[in-house]
Design a protein around this motif. Structure first.
Motif, mmCIF file in Angstrom:
data_model
loop_
_atom_site.group_PDB
_atom_site.id
_atom_site.type_symbol
_atom_site.label_atom_id
_atom_site.label_comp_id
_atom_site.label_asym_id
_atom_site.label_seq_id
_atom_site.Cartn_x
_atom_site.Cartn_y
_atom_site.Cartn_z
ATOM 1 N N ILE A 107 3.355 6.902 -26.810
ATOM 2 C CA ILE A 107 3.690 7.132 -25.199
ATOM 3 C C ILE A 107 4.207 6.206 -24.747
ATOM 4 N N LEU A 108 3.718 4.790 -24.918
ATOM 5 C CA LEU A 108 4.270 3.710 -24.089
ATOM 6 C C LEU A 108 5.704 3.622 -24.288
ATOM 7 N N GLU A 111 7.628 6.496 -21.951
ATOM 8 C CA GLU A 111 7.677 6.433 -20.771
ATOM 9 C C GLU A 111 8.959 5.627 -20.231
ATOM 10 N N TRP A 113 9.167 4.018 -17.419
ATOM 11 C CA TRP A 113 8.759 2.821 -16.641
ATOM 12 C C TRP A 113 9.553 2.565 -15.472
ATOM 13 N N ALA A 115 9.240 2.874 -12.220
ATOM 14 C CA ALA A 115 8.587 2.210 -11.007
ATOM 15 C C ALA A 115 8.625 0.846 -11.190
ATOM 16 N N THR A 116 8.483 0.376 -12.446
ATOM 17 C CA THR A 116 8.229 -1.100 -12.644
ATOM 18 C C THR A 116 9.661 -1.925 -12.779
ATOM 19 N N ILE A 141 -4.036 -9.133 -0.400
ATOM 20 C CA ILE A 141 -5.418 -8.786 -0.895
ATOM 21 C C ILE A 141 -5.982 -9.974 -1.798
ATOM 22 N N LEU A 145 -9.494 -11.856 -3.199
ATOM 23 C CA LEU A 145 -9.544 -11.733 -4.375
ATOM 24 C C LEU A 145 -9.846 -13.226 -4.944
ATOM 25 N N ASP B 127 -7.623 -1.313 -4.128
ATOM 26 C CA ASP B 127 -6.636 -2.020 -4.796
ATOM 27 C C ASP B 127 -7.180 -2.119 -6.348
ATOM 28 N N PHE B 129 -6.508 -4.118 -8.618
ATOM 29 C CA PHE B 129 -7.256 -5.358 -9.355
ATOM 30 C C PHE B 129 -8.454 -5.687 -8.512
ATOM 31 N N PHE B 132 -11.613 -3.624 -9.936
ATOM 32 C CA PHE B 132 -12.060 -4.234 -11.171
ATOM 33 C C PHE B 132 -12.805 -5.353 -11.102
ATOM 34 N N LEU B 174 -10.298 -0.917 -17.974
ATOM 35 C CA LEU B 174 -8.866 -1.759 -17.430
ATOM 36 C C LEU B 174 -7.696 -1.282 -17.981
ATOM 37 N N TYR B 175 -7.611 -0.884 -19.341
ATOM 38 C CA TYR B 175 -6.642 -0.421 -19.968
ATOM 39 C C TYR B 175 -6.053 0.890 -19.231
ATOM 40 N N LEU B 179 -2.265 0.963 -16.984
ATOM 41 C CA LEU B 179 -1.512 1.780 -17.502
ATOM 42 C C LEU B 179 -0.951 2.836 -16.048
ATOM 43 N N TYR B 181 -1.281 1.383 -13.083
ATOM 44 C CA TYR B 181 -0.348 0.387 -12.259
ATOM 45 C C TYR B 181 1.058 0.309 -13.010
ATOM 46 N N GLY B 182 1.204 0.603 -14.158
ATOM 47 C CA GLY B 182 2.216 0.384 -14.952
ATOM 48 C C GLY B 182 3.386 1.638 -14.127
ATOM 49 N N VAL B 183 2.677 2.726 -14.160
ATOM 50 C CA VAL B 183 3.544 4.092 -13.723
ATOM 51 C C VAL B 183 3.836 3.774 -12.431
ATOM 52 N N ALA B 184 2.727 3.332 -11.678
ATOM 53 C CA ALA B 184 2.978 3.354 -10.274
ATOM 54 C C ALA B 184 3.765 2.235 -9.708
ATOM 55 N N GLY B 185 3.774 1.060 -10.340
ATOM 56 C CA GLY B 185 4.649 0.006 -10.035
ATOM 57 C C GLY B 185 3.750 -0.952 -8.751
ATOM 58 N N THR B 201 3.402 12.108 -16.294
ATOM 59 C CA THR B 201 3.843 11.597 -17.517
ATOM 60 C C THR B 201 2.886 11.522 -18.519
ATOM 61 N N PRO B 202 3.108 11.248 -20.087
ATOM 62 C CA PRO B 202 2.010 11.319 -20.975
ATOM 63 C C PRO B 202 1.299 9.772 -20.664
ATOM 64 N N VAL B 203 1.941 8.961 -20.189
ATOM 65 C CA VAL B 203 1.159 7.520 -19.957
ATOM 66 C C VAL B 203 0.418 7.713 -18.811
ATOM 67 N N VAL B 206 -2.677 9.490 -19.950
ATOM 68 C CA VAL B 206 -3.597 8.844 -20.810
ATOM 69 C C VAL B 206 -4.290 7.799 -19.883
#
Lengths: 182, 479
Positions: A107-108, A111, A113, A115-116, A141, A145, B127, B129, B132, B174-175, B179, B181-185, B201-203, B206
């Motif tokens: 799945i990774l 994708e 990706w 947005a990144t 933030i 943090l 946020d 991060f 968490f 966290l995982y 994921l 975060y990775g999709v949203a950017g 999306t699948p990611v 998950v």
């Protein structure tokens, strides 16, 4: 870059195997910080210095220390080495691990990706310092943090001390218990 | 400007809690081991000041987002900060004698205040991060709190089990967050909501699944509840009581914020995941609680069941049930806080074996009436606090218009009936059985007694605050 990546990946895999295969639980804990360090390296390579710093501070620093303290002070020396994970369930475990790994890789990889974007982070130490202190766009933030991480580390140390502390009476009673057990 | 004056005011409860965290620790150094009362007093003062600051912010209607929209101070967050600091107030009062007897009162109080700080930050985080880190700040001290009692071996055992399973849960969570975060950017919930507005999306799927699993672990929802009975049985009673309420309330708050503010586009996905978890959790919690002879373990499984009841409200946040669902979570969290905290504290005065409650009405009528009120509230009998929580969850479920949620509400009603025998087993022991002679009664503790009586009164007169609660939750700022 490829050589560095190979080195880090190798370091991570070797350390990870060391964690699960080592017979001495202290060695396992030390291997784990090695694995965490490799992750720090990946984050640096991926231009995510802030994440790398947090990984270094929290995992290589606090979590490893708490675990080491926990092991060293809560276990008597006799039980500190365990048998490894290679037991009756090794094949089932391997199948599950490979299944999960394969599924996540699939799945990774599929994708897009979108947005990144790569390379958004900074490698400049001065800019990184400012980023950690919340100066600059999208990092406000971190002003908070950063303080939060400081408090978290402090609390982790207190927690480690609380778990590890022993008074004279406890040592006596603990040895009594062990005598009964043996 | 990253930090403004308004941000400092918004952070006032957290700042006060962290200042008192250090004051309590340093105060312990100067007071010495024999004066643990001073340390307890400082901690009580700290929780009271934290509660007061959050209450003032709520009363003057202070609202806003700070640090680049990553930290929200709204009625919703302040409401949960009140629950957290209020429960901490009673916990600290009840724990003073115990903490003094261990000789490490300052550390115990510091750890409790650290959980308070983490839980309050959680309620406001927007946020990924930050939330968490806040969650870790709330859980790392709780491992030490569970393992705090050196005189009982179960304490170290429970602490170790809690630590190992908790770390796994944190990594799963966290995982999932990574994921997402990775999709949203972006780690900011506003941007996450934009990225997740289209098809998943699948990611992304998950990621949501792993994140919800991680939270389910922290909320001791089935099938991730196995640490709960061991940790609560091993922990000192005050710690078990506090950990079963405050961090859970804050975790419900942050989960709600992520789902409603960050993933509104994926509502259909997460409501169905949570509905299934909720049904499973209710049955597992109640059926396991039925078999317990140890009241502490029974209450641990009962807290599993109550997590399930609250999760039904999460599943109901769809269709016409959105607003009522959010209200139900707020009301249930407050109701659950007072009744569960009190029930746990009562163990300290009576004993953890179900038989030690025998004939309590003859020996200590006031205490027996308090425990009776807590048990009736946990079942959900009006006019006690638990009834309003359950009623609102059912109302939200009825408005949601989803068959799966109707099933979950049905399971809730069935489970309330299943829970009757074990809650009323205690009541029967207290009122009908003869006192057990020759048993060693636990030492009387004025602090615990005060907390039990106060919480019993709050549980009973919950209806008086109900109007206030509905007004507050109606303008929670989340929807």
């Amino acid at each position: 870059m490829t050589i560095i990546f190979g080195f880090l990946a190798g370091m991570m895999l070797v350390s990870a195997l060391g964690v699960v295969l080592s017979r001495n639980v202290v060695h396992s804990a030390l291997f784990m910080s090695g694995s965490f360090l490799a992750v720090v390296g990946f984050f640096v390579m991926l231009s995510a210095p802030a994440l790398a710093a947090f990984q270094l501070l929290i995992y290589v620093g606090a979590v490893s220390v708490v675990i080491l303290f926990g092991i060293m002070f809560t276990q008597s020396p006799q039980v500190r080495s365990f048998s490894t994970i290679v037991n009756k369930q090794v094949w089932a475990g391997l199948a599950v691990a490979l299944g999960v790994g394969g599924f996540l890789s699939y799945i990774l990889a599929t994708e897009d990706w979108g947005a990144t974007e790569a390379g958004q982070g900074t490698r400049d130490v001065a800019a990184f310092g400012e980023y950690l202190l919340g100066v600059g766009p999208d990092s406000e933030i971190f002003a908070m943090l950063f303080q939060l991480v400081a408090i978290l580390l402090f609390v982790a140390v207190i927690a480690a001390i609380v778990i590890s502390r022993r008074k004279d009476t406890d040592i006596e009673s603990a040895s009594d218990v062990r005598d009964v057990g043996e | 400007m990253p930090v403004t004056g308004a941000a400092i005011i918004g952070l006032l409860p957290e700042i006060i809690a962290s200042v008192f965290m250090f004051v309590v620790l340093l105060g312990g150094v100067f007071a010495g081991e024999r004066n643990s009362g001073i340390v307890g007093g400082l901690a009580v003062l700290g929780t009271l000041a934290t509660f007061a600051s959050a209450a003032v912010l709520l009363a003057i209607g202070f609202e806003g987002t700070f640090f680049g929209e990553s930290y929200a101070v709204d009625n919703f967050a302040l409401f949960f900060k009140l629950i957290v600091s209020g429960t901490a107030f009673f916990t600290v009062i009840a724990a003073t004698r115990f903490a003094g007897s261990t000789g490490d009162a300052p550390e115990y109080m510091t750890l409790i205040l650290a959980v308070v700080l983490g839980a309050m930050l959680l309620a406001s985080m927007r946020d990924l991060f930050g939330l968490f880190l806040a969650l870790e700040l709330a859980t790392i001290p709780s491992y030490a709190l569970v393992a705090f009692d050196r005189s009982r071996r179960e304490s170290a055992e429970g602490g170790m089990k809690y630590l190992v399973t908790g770390v796994i849960a944190s990594s799963v969570l966290l995982y999932g967050l990574v994921l997402i975060y990775g999709v949203a950017g972006s780690a900011n919930l506003t941007q996450v909501a934009e990225a997740f507005s289209g098809e998943l999306t699948p990611v992304g799927l998950v990621g949501i699944g792993l994140m919800v699993s991680g939270f389910a672990f922290k909320l001791s929802a089935a099938p991730f509840h196995f640490w709960t009975p061991d940790a609560y049985q091993g922990a000192p009673t005050s710690a078990a009581a506090f950990l079963s309420v405050a961090p859970k309330a804050a975790t419900f708050a942050v989960l709600l914020r992520i789902l409603v503010e960050g993933l509104p586009g994926a509502t259909a996905t997460w409501t169905s995941i949570i509905a299934v978890i909720a049904i499973l959790t209710m049955f597992v919690g109640n059926l396991s609680a039925l078999r317990q002879r140890n009241v502490r373990r029974m209450l641990a499984f009962s807290s599993v069941a109550h997590s399930g009841y609250i999760l039904v409200a999460f599943a109901a946040i769809q269709g016409g049930g959105q607003e009522t669902g959010v209200q139900a979570i707020l009301i249930y969290s407050a109701a659950y806080a007072v009744m569960n905290l009190g029930a746990f504290f009562a163990i300290d005065l009576v004993g953890e074996d179900a038989k030690s409650f025998n004939g309590l009405f003859k020996t200590q009528p006031a205490l027996a009436l308090c425990m009776g009120a807590f048990m009736a509230a946990l079942v959900g009998i009006p006019p006690f606090s638990g009834f309003f929580g359950k009623a609102w969850v059912i109302l939200a479920g009825a408005q949601s218009g989803s068959v799966l949620v109707y099933a979950a509400v049905g399971a809730l009603v069935i489970n309330s009936v299943i829970s009757l025998p074990y809650y009323f087993g205690i009541v029967r022991n207290m009122f009908l059985e003869e006192p057990v002679s020759g048993g060693t009664a636990p030492k009387d503790d004025g602090g615990v007694r005060f907390s039990v009586y106060a919480l019993a009164i709050l549980t009973t007169i919950f209806i008086l605050f109900f109007g206030l609660l509905v007004t507050l939750t109606g303008a929670s700022g989340l929807l």
